[in-house]
Design a protein around this motif. Structure first.
Motif, PDB file in Angstrom:
ATOM      1  N   GLY A   3       0.938  -1.102   0.071  1.00 17.11           N
ATOM      2  CA  GLY A   3      -0.008  -0.159  -0.109  1.00 17.11           C
ATOM      3  C   GLY A   3       0.862   1.311   0.017  1.00 17.11           C
ATOM      4  N   THR A   4      -0.054   2.349  -0.096  1.00 18.13           N
ATOM      5  CA  THR A   4       0.839   3.708  -0.200  1.00 18.13           C
ATOM      6  C   THR A   4       0.637   4.476   1.056  1.00 18.13           C
ATOM      7  OG1 THR A   4       0.515   4.017  -2.506  1.00 18.13           O
ATOM      8  CG2 THR A   4       0.889   5.752  -1.348  1.00 18.13           C
ATOM      9  N   TYR A  25       6.175  -0.988   1.349  1.00 21.10           N
ATOM     10  CA  TYR A  25       5.219   0.100   1.219  1.00 21.10           C
ATOM     11  C   TYR A  25       5.848   1.217   0.272  1.00 21.10           C
ATOM     12  CZ  TYR A  25       2.861  -1.733   5.350  1.00 21.10           C
ATOM     13  OH  TYR A  25       2.122  -2.590   6.238  1.00 21.10           O
ATOM     14  N   ARG A  28       4.807   8.120  -0.458  1.00 19.38           N
ATOM     15  CA  ARG A  28       4.449   9.251  -1.235  1.00 19.38           C
ATOM     16  C   ARG A  28       4.726  10.692  -0.853  1.00 19.38           C
ATOM     17  NH1 ARG A  28      -1.382   9.771  -3.040  1.00 19.38           N
ATOM     18  NH2 ARG A  28      -0.944   7.771  -3.952  1.00 19.38           N
ATOM     19  N   LYS A  44      -5.692   9.619  -1.557  1.00 19.09           N
ATOM     20  CA  LYS A  44      -6.474   8.430  -2.513  1.00 19.09           C
ATOM     21  C   LYS A  44      -5.631   7.336  -2.187  1.00 19.09           C
ATOM     22  CE  LYS A  44      -8.359   7.385  -7.258  1.00 19.09           C
ATOM     23  NZ  LYS A  44      -9.462   6.991  -6.528  1.00 19.09           N
ATOM     24  N   ASP A  45      -6.085   6.312  -1.902  1.00 23.60           N
ATOM     25  CA  ASP A  45      -5.561   4.944  -1.723  1.00 23.60           C
ATOM     26  C   ASP A  45      -4.697   4.674  -0.898  1.00 23.60           C
ATOM     27  OD1 ASP A  45      -7.222   4.012  -3.857  1.00 23.60           O
ATOM     28  OD2 ASP A  45      -6.064   4.886  -5.532  1.00 23.60           O
ATOM     29  N   VAL A  46      -4.462   5.480   0.047  1.00 27.06           N
ATOM     30  CA  VAL A  46      -3.203   5.558   0.933  1.00 27.06           C
ATOM     31  C   VAL A  46      -3.608   4.905   2.288  1.00 27.06           C
ATOM     32  CG1 VAL A  46      -2.237   7.102   2.644  1.00 27.06           C
ATOM     33  CG2 VAL A  46      -2.058   8.001   0.082  1.00 27.06           C
ATOM     34  N   VAL A  47      -2.786   4.038   2.753  1.00 23.86           N
ATOM     35  CA  VAL A  47      -3.191   3.178   4.078  1.00 23.86           C
ATOM     36  C   VAL A  47      -2.727   3.693   5.357  1.00 23.86           C
ATOM     37  CG1 VAL A  47      -3.230   1.083   2.795  1.00 23.86           C
ATOM     38  CG2 VAL A  47      -1.068   1.822   3.721  1.00 23.86           C
ATOM     39  N   SER A  64     -12.661  11.087   2.670  1.00 25.07           N
ATOM     40  CA  SER A  64     -12.522  10.711   1.280  1.00 25.07           C
ATOM     41  C   SER A  64     -11.501   9.513   1.132  1.00 25.07           C
ATOM     42  CB  SER A  64     -11.882  11.973   0.724  1.00 25.07           C
ATOM     43  OG  SER A  64     -10.539  12.095   1.160  1.00 25.07           O
ATOM     44  N   ALA A  65     -10.638   9.266   2.377  1.00 24.02           N
ATOM     45  CA  ALA A  65      -9.785   8.209   2.283  1.00 24.02           C
ATOM     46  C   ALA A  65     -10.137   6.844   3.194  1.00 24.02           C
ATOM     47  CB  ALA A  65      -8.469   8.630   2.709  1.00 24.02           C
ATOM     48  N   ALA A  67     -11.908   4.329   2.912  1.00 21.21           N
ATOM     49  CA  ALA A  67     -11.871   3.120   2.479  1.00 21.21           C
ATOM     50  C   ALA A  67     -10.654   2.460   2.511  1.00 21.21           C
ATOM     51  CB  ALA A  67     -12.213   3.098   1.066  1.00 21.21           C
ATOM     52  N   THR A  68      -9.531   3.068   2.875  1.00 17.29           N
ATOM     53  CA  THR A  68      -8.098   2.528   2.806  1.00 17.29           C
ATOM     54  C   THR A  68      -7.359   2.996   3.916  1.00 17.29           C
ATOM     55  OG1 THR A  68      -7.273   4.233   1.398  1.00 17.29           O
ATOM     56  CG2 THR A  68      -7.998   2.192   0.329  1.00 17.29           C
TER      57      THR A  68
END
Length: 328
Positions: A3-4, A25, A28, A44-47, A64-65, A67-68
């Protein structure tokens, strides 16, 4: 990749993030000074989110985040000023901080600013010869000064140790709870906040910035300050009511105000302070914790917290709903 991980801020050794990369990992690191819109996009898509910047992680950005995103690891202790912790709790996102890592750097910076302000060193730069007009203009040694400390936590107690041990200053304090062992070992007294303001030649603010401390240094406190008081705030600007500070500086109860970090650019009261008392305001950009050693300790601690939590373990530095572990 597992993940990011988003990393914000500047001034730290990016090589210390290699542990996360070695664990699989992707790291970013965007440009600093993110707006809410930019942060939302970067999450977005960050764990995990290692928060070392000046941005505020709003409810909207965190939602917004959801989900992850599992972890927000904040560099420092003033997380409530930069992260909507209530929103994180609602979204099952664990927030961590790095208590103790910047103790010595912030305490040393604060004492340095006390010395700078008390001895008026800043006024002497550029003067090849002293230009005193009378003995009344000479500064005082710290041993002849009363220093009041608002907040006797890890950093406040370190400041007290430095002032008593190195300079033999007269120190008293106010805190939500008495620190009787420190009172005995350091030979300092406890006072109610308004009484402390009246007693102090130098008033040092060292409490966290949160809802309970906003405008804690109010007109009721500064109205009791003795003429010529030096105010040192290396905590959060929100702890000092800017309108109360303005009134006290206008009345010359506060002769000099020192801030590390200042009110927002949209604060009219803050703008008036700088406009009318600019020569009596010493403002730095929230840099007290930014020594190489402190940043290394904070970064290592935050990285360890991220690794703990993403591995399904509890972490001792979790705040908010601290008993949670991120769901897999």
């Amino acid at each position: 990749m597992k993940g990011t991980i988003l990393v914000t801020g500047t001034g730290f050794d990016a090589g210390r993030l290699k542990l996360l990369q070695a664990r699989g990992y992707d790291v970013r690191q965007p440009s600093p000074l993110l707006t809410e819109e930019q942060l939302t996009r970067e999450l977005k898509d960050v764990v995990a989110y290692l928060h070392g910047g000046e941005e505020y992680a709003t409810r909207a950005a965190l939602e917004s985040a959801k989900a992850t995103l599992k972890v927000v690891a904040f560099l420092g202790v003033g997380y409530e000023t930069f992260v909507d912790v209530a929103a994180a709790d609602d979204l099952k996102i664990v927030v961590t901080s790095t208590p103790g890592a910047a103790r010595d750097s912030v305490a040393t910076f604060t004492v340095a600013q006390i010395l700078n302000a008390n001895l008026r060193i800043f006024q002497q730069f550029g003067n090849r010869y002293p230009d005193w007009d009378s003995a009344d203009e000479l500064p005082y040694e710290l041993s002849a000064r009363n220093v009041g400390i608002v907040g006797m936590g890890v950093i406040g107690s370190r400041i007290a140790e430095m002032l008593r041990g190195a300079f033999d200053a007269n120190v008293a304090y106010y805190s939500r709870s008495r620190k009787k062992r420190l009172e005995r070992t350091l030979g300092m007294g406890f006072m109610d906040l308004p009484d402390l303001a009246e007693w102090s030649d130098i008033l040092v603010v060292m409490v966290p910035g949160n809802a309970s401390t906003t405008s804690m240094i109010s007109d009721g406190v500064l109205g009791r300050a003795r003429p010529g008081t030096i105010l040192i705030n290396t905590a959060r600007p929100s702890v000092v009511d800017p309108a109360a500070l303005y009134a006290s500086m206008k009345a010359d109860r506060v002769r000099l105000a020192v801030f590390d970090g200042f009110y927002g650019k949209d604060s009219e009261a803050a703008a008036r302070l700088l406009r009318d008392f600019g020569g009596r305001m010493l403002v730095t950009g929230h840099v007290a914790s930014h020594t190489r050693q402190a940043m290394d300790r904070m970064l290592d601690q935050a990285v360890a917290s991220i690794e703990n939590l993403l591995s399904g373990n509890a972490d001792r530095y979790a705040v908010g709903a601290a008993d949670r572990i991120p769901e897999p």
